[in-house]
Design a protein around this motif. Structure first.
Motif, PDB file in Angstrom:
ATOM      1  N   TYR A  40      29.379  -2.487 -15.046  1.00  0.00           N
ATOM      2  CA  TYR A  40      29.511  -2.423 -16.610  1.00  0.00           C
ATOM      3  C   TYR A  40      28.529  -1.821 -17.265  1.00  0.00           C
ATOM      4  O   TYR A  40      27.590  -1.951 -16.286  1.00  0.00           O
ATOM      5  CB  TYR A  40      30.435  -3.812 -16.978  1.00  0.00           C
ATOM      6  CG  TYR A  40      31.571  -4.155 -17.246  1.00  0.00           C
ATOM      7  CD1 TYR A  40      31.857  -4.727 -17.702  1.00  0.00           C
ATOM      8  CD2 TYR A  40      31.515  -4.918 -15.437  1.00  0.00           C
ATOM      9  CE1 TYR A  40      33.930  -4.939 -17.910  1.00  0.00           C
ATOM     10  CE2 TYR A  40      32.859  -4.969 -15.096  1.00  0.00           C
ATOM     11  CZ  TYR A  40      34.102  -4.530 -16.312  1.00  0.00           C
ATOM     12  OH  TYR A  40      35.354  -5.515 -16.066  1.00  0.00           O
ATOM     13  N   ARG A  41      28.242  -1.434 -18.943  1.00  0.00           N
ATOM     14  CA  ARG A  41      27.682  -1.750 -19.015  1.00  0.00           C
ATOM     15  C   ARG A  41      26.886  -1.856 -20.366  1.00  0.00           C
ATOM     16  O   ARG A  41      28.342  -2.526 -21.364  1.00  0.00           O
ATOM     17  CB  ARG A  41      27.127   0.284 -19.712  1.00  0.00           C
ATOM     18  CG  ARG A  41      28.059   0.755 -20.271  1.00  0.00           C
ATOM     19  CD  ARG A  41      28.342   2.539 -20.967  1.00  0.00           C
ATOM     20  NE  ARG A  41      28.885   2.624 -21.453  1.00  0.00           N
ATOM     21  CZ  ARG A  41      29.057   3.176 -22.619  1.00  0.00           C
ATOM     22  NH1 ARG A  41      27.714   2.501 -23.617  1.00  0.00           N
ATOM     23  NH2 ARG A  41      30.112   3.179 -23.444  1.00  0.00           N
ATOM     24  N   ARG A  42      26.232  -2.233 -21.278  1.00  0.00           N
ATOM     25  CA  ARG A  42      25.766  -3.139 -22.628  1.00  0.00           C
ATOM     26  C   ARG A  42      26.870  -1.500 -23.694  1.00  0.00           C
ATOM     27  O   ARG A  42      26.006  -1.106 -23.658  1.00  0.00           O
ATOM     28  CB  ARG A  42      24.856  -3.666 -22.996  1.00  0.00           C
ATOM     29  CG  ARG A  42      24.468  -4.653 -22.265  1.00  0.00           C
ATOM     30  CD  ARG A  42      22.858  -4.962 -22.696  1.00  0.00           C
ATOM     31  NE  ARG A  42      22.589  -6.426 -21.775  1.00  0.00           N
ATOM     32  CZ  ARG A  42      21.871  -7.420 -21.982  1.00  0.00           C
ATOM     33  NH1 ARG A  42      21.014  -6.447 -23.327  1.00  0.00           N
ATOM     34  NH2 ARG A  42      21.036  -7.590 -20.999  1.00  0.00           N
ATOM     35  N   CYS A  43      27.346  -2.010 -24.408  1.00  0.00           N
ATOM     36  CA  CYS A  43      27.722  -1.008 -25.598  1.00  0.00           C
ATOM     37  C   CYS A  43      27.407  -1.413 -27.237  1.00  0.00           C
ATOM     38  O   CYS A  43      27.609  -0.980 -27.852  1.00  0.00           O
ATOM     39  CB  CYS A  43      29.221  -0.667 -25.372  1.00  0.00           C
ATOM     40  SG  CYS A  43      30.531  -1.638 -25.240  1.00  0.00           S
ATOM     41  N   ALA A  44      27.285  -3.209 -27.110  1.00  0.00           N
ATOM     42  CA  ALA A  44      27.406  -3.817 -28.389  1.00  0.00           C
ATOM     43  C   ALA A  44      26.101  -4.628 -28.104  1.00  0.00           C
ATOM     44  O   ALA A  44      26.800  -5.507 -27.397  1.00  0.00           O
ATOM     45  CB  ALA A  44      28.525  -3.405 -29.340  1.00  0.00           C
ATOM     46  N   GLU A  45      25.578  -4.812 -29.588  1.00  0.00           N
ATOM     47  CA  GLU A  45      25.257  -6.432 -29.264  1.00  0.00           C
ATOM     48  C   GLU A  45      25.067  -6.767 -30.547  1.00  0.00           C
ATOM     49  O   GLU A  45      24.468  -6.401 -31.683  1.00  0.00           O
ATOM     50  CB  GLU A  45      23.295  -5.997 -28.703  1.00  0.00           C
ATOM     51  CG  GLU A  45      22.484  -7.618 -28.693  1.00  0.00           C
ATOM     52  CD  GLU A  45      21.178  -7.707 -28.427  1.00  0.00           C
ATOM     53  OE1 GLU A  45      20.268  -8.331 -28.014  1.00  0.00           O
ATOM     54  OE2 GLU A  45      20.884  -6.608 -27.764  1.00  0.00           O
ATOM     55  N   PHE A  46      25.461  -8.663 -30.862  1.00  0.00           N
ATOM     56  CA  PHE A  46      25.275  -8.893 -32.028  1.00  0.00           C
ATOM     57  C   PHE A  46      24.244 -10.168 -31.816  1.00  0.00           C
ATOM     58  O   PHE A  46      24.802 -11.398 -31.141  1.00  0.00           O
ATOM     59  CB  PHE A  46      27.089  -9.917 -31.765  1.00  0.00           C
ATOM     60  CG  PHE A  46      27.319  -8.655 -32.243  1.00  0.00           C
ATOM     61  CD1 PHE A  46      28.171  -8.244 -33.770  1.00  0.00           C
ATOM     62  CD2 PHE A  46      28.499  -8.440 -31.435  1.00  0.00           C
ATOM     63  CE1 PHE A  46      28.888  -7.108 -33.745  1.00  0.00           C
ATOM     64  CE2 PHE A  46      29.095  -7.128 -31.302  1.00  0.00           C
ATOM     65  CZ  PHE A  46      29.667  -6.302 -32.612  1.00  0.00           C
ATOM     66  N   ARG A  47      23.201 -10.671 -32.689  1.00  0.00           N
ATOM     67  CA  ARG A  47      21.942 -11.430 -32.339  1.00  0.00           C
ATOM     68  C   ARG A  47      22.946 -11.778 -33.446  1.00  0.00           C
ATOM     69  O   ARG A  47      23.007 -12.695 -34.527  1.00  0.00           O
ATOM     70  CB  ARG A  47      20.790 -10.402 -32.885  1.00  0.00           C
ATOM     71  CG  ARG A  47      20.104  -9.243 -32.444  1.00  0.00           C
ATOM     72  CD  ARG A  47      19.126  -8.593 -32.935  1.00  0.00           C
ATOM     73  NE  ARG A  47      19.079  -7.440 -32.002  1.00  0.00           N
ATOM     74  CZ  ARG A  47      17.534  -7.128 -32.355  1.00  0.00           C
ATOM     75  NH1 ARG A  47      16.635  -7.707 -33.531  1.00  0.00           N
ATOM     76  NH2 ARG A  47      16.955  -5.811 -31.524  1.00  0.00           N
ATOM     77  N   ASN A  48      22.169 -13.777 -32.489  1.00  0.00           N
ATOM     78  CA  ASN A  48      22.016 -15.189 -33.537  1.00  0.00           C
ATOM     79  C   ASN A  48      23.787 -15.341 -33.894  1.00  0.00           C
ATOM     80  O   ASN A  48      23.962 -15.502 -35.158  1.00  0.00           O
ATOM     81  CB  ASN A  48      21.281 -15.549 -34.749  1.00  0.00           C
ATOM     82  CG  ASN A  48      20.000 -14.708 -34.423  1.00  0.00           C
ATOM     83  OD1 ASN A  48      19.064 -15.577 -33.252  1.00  0.00           O
ATOM     84  ND2 ASN A  48      19.386 -14.514 -34.927  1.00  0.00           N
ATOM     85  N   VAL A  49      24.864 -14.927 -33.458  1.00  0.00           N
ATOM     86  CA  VAL A  49      25.939 -14.874 -33.316  1.00  0.00           C
ATOM     87  C   VAL A  49      26.458 -16.111 -33.567  1.00  0.00           C
ATOM     88  O   VAL A  49      27.913 -16.141 -34.119  1.00  0.00           O
ATOM     89  CB  VAL A  49      26.574 -13.609 -33.305  1.00  0.00           C
ATOM     90  CG1 VAL A  49      26.754 -13.877 -31.671  1.00  0.00           C
ATOM     91  CG2 VAL A  49      28.261 -13.470 -33.643  1.00  0.00           C
ATOM     92  N   GLY A  50      25.999 -16.961 -32.317  1.00  0.00           N
ATOM     93  CA  GLY A  50      26.410 -18.517 -32.076  1.00  0.00           C
ATOM     94  C   GLY A  50      25.831 -19.368 -31.824  1.00  0.00           C
ATOM     95  O   GLY A  50      24.688 -19.147 -31.791  1.00  0.00           O
ATOM     96  N   TRP A  51      26.086 -20.391 -32.240  1.00  0.00           N
ATOM     97  CA  TRP A  51      25.235 -21.658 -32.802  1.00  0.00           C
ATOM     98  C   TRP A  51      25.967 -22.948 -31.586  1.00  0.00           C
ATOM     99  O   TRP A  51      26.776 -23.292 -32.128  1.00  0.00           O
ATOM    100  CB  TRP A  51      25.460 -21.879 -34.680  1.00  0.00           C
ATOM    101  CG  TRP A  51      24.656 -23.323 -34.328  1.00  0.00           C
ATOM    102  CD1 TRP A  51      24.850 -24.412 -34.486  1.00  0.00           C
ATOM    103  CD2 TRP A  51      22.724 -23.449 -34.622  1.00  0.00           C
ATOM    104  NE1 TRP A  51      24.638 -25.009 -34.774  1.00  0.00           N
ATOM    105  CE2 TRP A  51      22.643 -24.804 -34.449  1.00  0.00           C
ATOM    106  CE3 TRP A  51      22.154 -22.664 -34.422  1.00  0.00           C
ATOM    107  CZ2 TRP A  51      22.248 -25.851 -34.799  1.00  0.00           C
ATOM    108  CZ3 TRP A  51      21.074 -23.374 -34.590  1.00  0.00           C
ATOM    109  CH2 TRP A  51      20.893 -24.625 -34.519  1.00  0.00           C
ATOM    110  N   LYS A  52      25.034 -23.202 -30.739  1.00  0.00           N
ATOM    111  CA  LYS A  52      25.473 -24.188 -29.749  1.00  0.00           C
ATOM    112  C   LYS A  52      24.416 -24.690 -28.848  1.00  0.00           C
ATOM    113  O   LYS A  52      23.012 -24.667 -29.220  1.00  0.00           O
ATOM    114  CB  LYS A  52      26.255 -23.730 -28.879  1.00  0.00           C
ATOM    115  CG  LYS A  52      27.308 -24.694 -28.079  1.00  0.00           C
ATOM    116  CD  LYS A  52      28.463 -24.017 -26.992  1.00  0.00           C
ATOM    117  CE  LYS A  52      28.770 -24.694 -26.018  1.00  0.00           C
ATOM    118  NZ  LYS A  52      30.050 -24.559 -25.597  1.00  0.00           N
ATOM    119  N   PHE A  53      24.305 -25.942 -28.909  1.00  0.00           N
ATOM    120  CA  PHE A  53      23.549 -27.119 -28.128  1.00  0.00           C
ATOM    121  C   PHE A  53      21.933 -26.906 -29.785  1.00  0.00           C
ATOM    122  O   PHE A  53      20.955 -27.287 -28.784  1.00  0.00           O
ATOM    123  CB  PHE A  53      23.309 -26.731 -27.592  1.00  0.00           C
ATOM    124  CG  PHE A  53      24.011 -27.315 -26.260  1.00  0.00           C
ATOM    125  CD1 PHE A  53      25.113 -28.722 -26.221  1.00  0.00           C
ATOM    126  CD2 PHE A  53      25.034 -25.973 -25.368  1.00  0.00           C
ATOM    127  CE1 PHE A  53      25.734 -28.543 -25.419  1.00  0.00           C
ATOM    128  CE2 PHE A  53      26.175 -25.932 -25.124  1.00  0.00           C
ATOM    129  CZ  PHE A  53      26.650 -27.381 -24.546  1.00  0.00           C
TER     130      PHE A  53
END
Length: 259
Positions: A145-158
């Motif tokens: 697999y290769r990275r094709c997209a990134e979303f920063r600070n998209v999930g808030w947990k703990f």
């Protein structure tokens, strides 16, 4: 690890699979759910995904060690040839080769359906983190697999912000006029063949086996003669064993070696 069996999940597996998943919900940021779903909800997820795609479990001696499944990348028909994939192993069974085994089987089954591209949605930490490591992206990268997209600070947990990356793997070509996708249950029921006269031809080889009930099983094959079937199972017929499960010749509609 060679002593395992991979098969399509059933509703009866839901409690065991939920127990595996709940660990990641409650202790990690690998999933952004805050609370484990109810058993009824989780059973519904299995059945909905399995109605069209492979939803595989990996087990040894009838004990479930993990699961991997696919579902629609997007709901519109134009996206039919892409699928999103997910994997969870029992947290004490990681780093033993089980993930590679079940993901490889999932990829092969999706390829038989006509899927061309796979996508995995993977949470990643911003640095050292007790709740999330880089194991998942490294695992996917090792499988092509290769990275094709990134979303920063998209999930808030703990109390922490997490990023999420999409990872892509192409497993087929892209013809000008592709055949329609074959739903997985339909694929299993429409793959009969002439079973070889001697099942011993598959001894000590990994095989993919489809039964008359439309169930698929993947594992290391060991045949047994009719005399053994009569002695152990009270059924005088040649068959094969995959891990702890026995299958008689008359129950098998297809068996293929896996290279």
């Amino acid at each position: 690890m060679e002593d395992y069996l991979i098969r399509q999940a059933t509703a009866e597996d839901a409690a065991a699979l939920l127990e595996i998943y709940a660990y990641y919900v409650e202790n990690t940021a690998a999933t952004f759910e805050y609370q484990p779903p109810s058993l009824e909800n989780f059973t519904g997820r299995i059945l909905r995904a399995g109605a069209r795609y492979p939803y595989l479990v990996i087990e040894s001696e009838f004990e479930i060690l993990g699961f991997a499944f696919a579902h629609a990348f997007r709901e519109r028909p134009a996206y039919d040839y892409a699928a999103e994939v997910t994997i969870y192993l029992r947290h004490d069974m990681r780093h033993r080769g089980l993930g590679r085994a079940i993901y490889t089987a999932l990829e092969a089954e999706l390829g038989r359906m006509g899927v061309r591209s796979l996508y995995a949605c993977v949470a990643i930490p911003s640095g050292e983190d007790d709740r999330l490591s880089m194991d998942s992206p490294h695992f996917h990268e090792a499988l092509g697999y290769r990275r094709c997209a990134e979303f920063r600070n998209v999930g808030w947990k703990f109390g922490t912000w997490y990023a999420m990356v999409w990872m892509e793997k192409v497993i087929g070509d892209f013809p000008a006029d592709p055949e329609p996708l074959t739903p997985y249950p339909e694929l299993l029921m429409n793959t009969p063949q002439d079973i070889p006269e001697r099942l011993s031809a598959y001894d000590d080889r990994p095989v993919r086996l489809v039964t008359e009930d439309g169930e698929v099983f993947i594992g290391l094959c060991n045949s047994f003669p009719a005399s053994y079937g009569e002695l152990v199972y009270n059924w005088s017929e040649e068959g094969v064993r995959l891990d702890s499960r026995a299958f008689f010749k008359s129950q098998i509609i297809r068996i293929d070696p896996i290279e």
